[in-house]
Write a protein that holds these residues in place. Structure first.
Motif, PDB file in Angstrom:
ATOM      1  N   TYR A 283       0.829  -1.211   0.000  1.00  0.00           N
ATOM      2  CA  TYR A 283       0.000   0.000   0.000  1.00  0.00           C
ATOM      3  C   TYR A 283       0.863   1.260   0.000  1.00  0.00           C
ATOM      4  O   TYR A 283       0.570   2.235  -0.708  1.00  0.00           O
ATOM      5  CB  TYR A 283      -0.919   0.004   1.215  1.00  0.00           C
ATOM      6  CG  TYR A 283      -2.146  -0.889   1.109  1.00  0.00           C
ATOM      7  CD1 TYR A 283      -2.516  -1.469  -0.097  1.00  0.00           C
ATOM      8  CD2 TYR A 283      -2.951  -1.135   2.214  1.00  0.00           C
ATOM      9  CE1 TYR A 283      -3.637  -2.264  -0.197  1.00  0.00           C
ATOM     10  CE2 TYR A 283      -4.085  -1.919   2.141  1.00  0.00           C
ATOM     11  CZ  TYR A 283      -4.426  -2.494   0.927  1.00  0.00           C
ATOM     12  OH  TYR A 283      -5.548  -3.283   0.833  1.00  0.00           O
ATOM     13  N   ASP A 284       1.923   1.269   0.811  1.00  0.00           N
ATOM     14  CA  ASP A 284       2.814   2.432   0.844  1.00  0.00           C
ATOM     15  C   ASP A 284       3.441   2.675  -0.529  1.00  0.00           C
ATOM     16  O   ASP A 284       3.530   3.821  -1.000  1.00  0.00           O
ATOM     17  CB  ASP A 284       3.919   2.218   1.882  1.00  0.00           C
ATOM     18  CG  ASP A 284       3.418   2.359   3.312  1.00  0.00           C
ATOM     19  OD1 ASP A 284       2.388   3.025   3.510  1.00  0.00           O
ATOM     20  OD2 ASP A 284       4.054   1.785   4.220  1.00  0.00           O
ATOM     21  N   ASP A 285       3.879   1.592  -1.172  1.00  0.00           N
ATOM     22  CA  ASP A 285       4.479   1.701  -2.503  1.00  0.00           C
ATOM     23  C   ASP A 285       3.448   2.201  -3.510  1.00  0.00           C
ATOM     24  O   ASP A 285       3.733   3.062  -4.358  1.00  0.00           O
ATOM     25  CB  ASP A 285       5.029   0.325  -2.908  1.00  0.00           C
ATOM     26  CG  ASP A 285       5.821   0.375  -4.210  1.00  0.00           C
ATOM     27  OD1 ASP A 285       6.213   1.473  -4.638  1.00  0.00           O
ATOM     28  OD2 ASP A 285       6.050  -0.704  -4.802  1.00  0.00           O
ATOM     29  N   ALA A 286       2.223   1.660  -3.407  1.00  0.00           N
ATOM     30  CA  ALA A 286       1.165   2.061  -4.337  1.00  0.00           C
ATOM     31  C   ALA A 286       0.820   3.537  -4.173  1.00  0.00           C
ATOM     32  O   ALA A 286       0.632   4.263  -5.166  1.00  0.00           O
ATOM     33  CB  ALA A 286      -0.078   1.205  -4.097  1.00  0.00           C
ATOM     34  N   ARG A 287       0.745   4.030  -2.921  1.00  0.00           N
ATOM     35  CA  ARG A 287       0.411   5.431  -2.689  1.00  0.00           C
ATOM     36  C   ARG A 287       1.490   6.347  -3.279  1.00  0.00           C
ATOM     37  O   ARG A 287       1.174   7.353  -3.944  1.00  0.00           O
ATOM     38  CB  ARG A 287       0.261   5.707  -1.198  1.00  0.00           C
ATOM     39  CG  ARG A 287      -0.042   7.163  -0.888  1.00  0.00           C
ATOM     40  CD  ARG A 287      -0.286   7.419   0.588  1.00  0.00           C
ATOM     41  NE  ARG A 287       0.858   7.065   1.415  1.00  0.00           N
ATOM     42  CZ  ARG A 287       0.945   7.351   2.707  1.00  0.00           C
ATOM     43  NH1 ARG A 287      -0.052   7.979   3.319  1.00  0.00           N
ATOM     44  NH2 ARG A 287       2.012   7.002   3.398  1.00  0.00           N
ATOM     45  N   ALA A 288       2.771   5.991  -3.055  1.00  0.00           N
ATOM     46  CA  ALA A 288       3.856   6.809  -3.598  1.00  0.00           C
ATOM     47  C   ALA A 288       3.805   6.852  -5.118  1.00  0.00           C
ATOM     48  O   ALA A 288       3.983   7.914  -5.740  1.00  0.00           O
ATOM     49  CB  ALA A 288       5.200   6.274  -3.121  1.00  0.00           C
ATOM     50  N   ALA A 289       3.535   5.694  -5.735  1.00  0.00           N
ATOM     51  CA  ALA A 289       3.471   5.636  -7.202  1.00  0.00           C
ATOM     52  C   ALA A 289       2.289   6.437  -7.733  1.00  0.00           C
ATOM     53  O   ALA A 289       2.400   7.145  -8.747  1.00  0.00           O
ATOM     54  CB  ALA A 289       3.389   4.181  -7.661  1.00  0.00           C
ATOM     55  N   ALA A 290       1.148   6.343  -7.065  1.00  0.00           N
ATOM     56  CA  ALA A 290      -0.036   7.076  -7.515  1.00  0.00           C
ATOM     57  C   ALA A 290       0.198   8.586  -7.411  1.00  0.00           C
ATOM     58  O   ALA A 290      -0.234   9.363  -8.277  1.00  0.00           O
ATOM     59  CB  ALA A 290      -1.252   6.664  -6.705  1.00  0.00           C
ATOM     60  N   HIS A 291       0.872   9.008  -6.340  1.00  0.00           N
ATOM     61  CA  HIS A 291       1.213  10.431  -6.235  1.00  0.00           C
ATOM     62  C   HIS A 291       2.155  10.850  -7.365  1.00  0.00           C
ATOM     63  O   HIS A 291       1.993  11.929  -7.956  1.00  0.00           O
ATOM     64  CB  HIS A 291       1.883  10.708  -4.881  1.00  0.00           C
ATOM     65  CG  HIS A 291       0.908  10.960  -3.773  1.00  0.00           C
ATOM     66  ND1 HIS A 291      -0.053  11.925  -3.829  1.00  0.00           N
ATOM     67  CD2 HIS A 291       0.768  10.340  -2.556  1.00  0.00           C
ATOM     68  CE1 HIS A 291      -0.755  11.931  -2.704  1.00  0.00           C
ATOM     69  NE2 HIS A 291      -0.284  10.970  -1.912  1.00  0.00           N
ATOM     70  N   GLU A 292       3.135  10.006  -7.660  1.00  0.00           N
ATOM     71  CA  GLU A 292       4.072  10.317  -8.741  1.00  0.00           C
ATOM     72  C   GLU A 292       3.341  10.469 -10.067  1.00  0.00           C
ATOM     73  O   GLU A 292       3.691  11.334 -10.892  1.00  0.00           O
ATOM     74  CB  GLU A 292       5.134   9.218  -8.848  1.00  0.00           C
ATOM     75  CG  GLU A 292       6.178   9.480  -9.925  1.00  0.00           C
ATOM     76  CD  GLU A 292       7.199   8.349 -10.045  1.00  0.00           C
ATOM     77  OE1 GLU A 292       7.941   8.328 -11.055  1.00  0.00           O
ATOM     78  OE2 GLU A 292       7.255   7.488  -9.138  1.00  0.00           O
TER      79      GLU A 292
END
Length: 558
Positions: free
Chosen positions: A332-341
């Motif tokens: 989830y943390d990785d997904a949130r960072a990618a979605a923000h990017e």
């Protein structure tokens, strides 16, 4: 809106499982069905083995069946325990009936001995003279009100996929003419096909064998699905075969394929379970990551990173359902960072919502509230009513868990208002909102009522949720039934509580998840004061028959 989940939410009691069975039996018999034909319908509708179905279709309890036996053969009396052992068999804790006992059971139920043993494995396919055609369990073609119907196209497709003779060369063409399959993807519904697979896989007698086979099927289908992405033996240079993309080169067709697979992977998880779906999701995530790294800057890269973020969130969701909360949090943390990017604001909202859900489930409702507040802020920027509604939904659950009655009701009102806007069709709907509808709102209302209101309100809310539910989403249906079971237990309607929990145990015999197992265990522990009652003993028998053999659930009745 508050009144919608208040005391006037509904006064009707849900129809019990026993009454459903009695009504269905009467309808089938009135329609001229034999006891065997009616029992076959029970096997399909209620997920029963033939020995249980042939008894249940007559409306008999195990004790009643024993009385029928003793009336005929008083010198060889049986108790309900004998019928229990025979019905659990071949699962752990059961005993196989002798040949003489099978003959007598057949006489009582007015069937053949073969009808009693229809759930046991068949090895006809090992005969070299027979083709390995798919055999769908008897009764699947019977039309029942409220039941998911399996299309003939889905069965035909699966037969073609699995119709190769045993021992045939891997490169040998299937026996059927597969040119007609080109039209099927648009005609065969995913839920229909998944139900065919579930019914087929349930012919295997042991849960471990079922899961092993599902795992192999998942892996095989993932490889087949990625045929445009990976070179298969003998396809090089063949007309119509997509070229193999270089892992260091951006390929729009590859990325589009990953996007197209996400809805199917999500529904696969709902129908067949998280463990069967995770390998495919992780493989597509790996491919999307390669495409994101290779994509040129600009819109193409944002799109690729967003696809990677969504597949990462999906992988986290599957880990969550499997009980691997640490992996779920990291994903989830990785997904949130990618979605923000990727500047994918609506996707950021969705991921924050799932992070809130994870925290609340783990007993950290204040962390869940924090994520829900962040999700609500991004939802306003997204302009999506679905994002606003679901952000309010996870806030309801976190606030409920934290014991904040007034604030949770306010969030429930916000959710309802946003949901009405969403259902009016204003604005596009992203694919990940497929699960969120009015039934989800009523499910969350039931959770809130379990904390702050009476059992009647819970039952009324789950009645609405189940009536509006997508019947193929076994995950959501199971949780809604478990909310209802808890409400029955609070009313001390122990029989209804046990029947409802048993329905979930049977419903998820193939595709259960760790989170469902945890809820079943929790509810069963709550029934300990009634552990010596017949209803709880029958529930324990069902748990042993459907769970213990695969090592999924510790014995609840010890």
């Amino acid at each position: 809106m508050t009144d919608l989940v208040g005391d006037d939410m509904g006064e009707g009691r849900p129809e019990s499982l026993r009454r459903q069975q009695a009504r269905l039996s009467a309808e089938l018999r009135a329609g001229g069905k034999t006891w065997v034909e009616a029992a076959e319908a029970f096997q399909t509708r209620f997920r029963l083995n033939p020995r249980v179905a042939l008894r249940s279709v007559r409306g008999w309890s195990q004790a009643h069946a024993a009385e029928e036996w003793n009336r005929r053969w008083p010198n060889e009396p049986k108790t309900f325990k004998s019928f229990s052992y025979w019905e659990i068999w071949p699962g752990r804790g059961g005993y196989s009936p002798s040949q003489d006992n099978l003959v007598r059971l057949a006489e009582i139920y007015e069937c053949s001995v073969a009808d009693l043993l229809a759930d046991l494995p068949s090895f006809r396919h090992l005969d070299s003279a027979s083709g390995a055609t798919l055999v769908v369990p008897r009764g699947t073609a019977i039309a029942l009100e409220g039941e998911i119907m399996v299309r003939s196209e889905a069965e035909s497709l699966l037969r073609d996929l699995l119709g190769r003779r045993p021992g045939a060369e891997a490169t040998a063409p299937p026996p059927a003419d597969v040119t007609s399959l080109c039209r099927l993807p648009g005609e065969v519904d995913f839920g229909d096909l998944a139900q065919v697979i579930v019914k087929w896989i349930q012919q295997l007698p042991h849960s471990k064998a079922r899961r092993d086979m599902l795992g192999k099927l998942t892996t095989a289908l993932a490889v087949a699905a990625s045929a445009p992405l990976a070179e298969l033996a003998g396809t090089a240079g063949r007309a119509g075969t997509a070229p193999v993309p270089d892992s260091g080169r951006f390929d729009p067709a590859t990325l589009a394929h990953c996007e197209a697979m996400m809805p199917n992977l999500r529904k696969q998880g709902d129908v067949l379970g998280a463990s069967s779906t995770l390998p495919s999701a992780l493989e597509y995530r790996r491919i999307a990551e390669q495409q994101a790294k290779a994509a040129p800057t600009g819109a193409a890269r944002d799109r690729a990173v967003a696809v990677y973020a969504e597949l990462t969130q999906l992988s986290g969701w599957l880990c969550f359902n499997m009980g691997d909360y640490g992996s779920a949090q990291r994903l989830y943390d990785d997904a949130r960072a990618a979605a923000h990017e990727a500047r994918a604001v609506e996707l950021v909202t969705y991921i924050l919502c799932t992070m809130s859900h994870l925290a609340t489930w783990q007993g950290q409702p204040r962390v869940g509230i924090d994520h829900a507040v962040a999700a609500a802020a991004w939802a306003e920027q997204s302009g999506s009513p679905y994002a606003r509604a679901y952000a309010a939904d996870v806030a309801v659950r976190a606030l409920t868990a934290d014991g904040q009655a007034d604030r949770s009701r306010e969030a429930l009102d916000r959710e309802y208002d946003a949901l009405q806007t969403a259902l009016s069709g204003r604005g596009p709907r992203q694919s990940w909102w497929y699960f969120y509808d009015e039934s989800f709102f009523w499910s969350t209302s039931a959770q809130n009522a379990l904390k702050f209101r009476g059992a009647d309100q819970v039952i009324a809310a789950t009645d609405k949720a189940l009536g509006l539910s997508d019947q193929t989403n076994l995950h959501n249906r199971s949780f809604r039934l478990l909310y209802r079971a808890e409400a029955f237990a609070r009313q001390q309607s122990i029989g209804l509580a046990c029947q409802t929990i048993t329905e979930v145990v049977e419903l998820t015999a193939v595709n259960s998840t760790r989170r469902i197992e945890q809820r079943v265990q929790q509810l069963r522990r709550g029934l300990d004061p009634w552990r010596r009652t017949r209803a709880v003993k029958e529930l324990d028998q069902a748990i042993r028959a459907y769970r213990i053999s695969s090592g999924q659930l510790a014995e609840a009745g010890a």
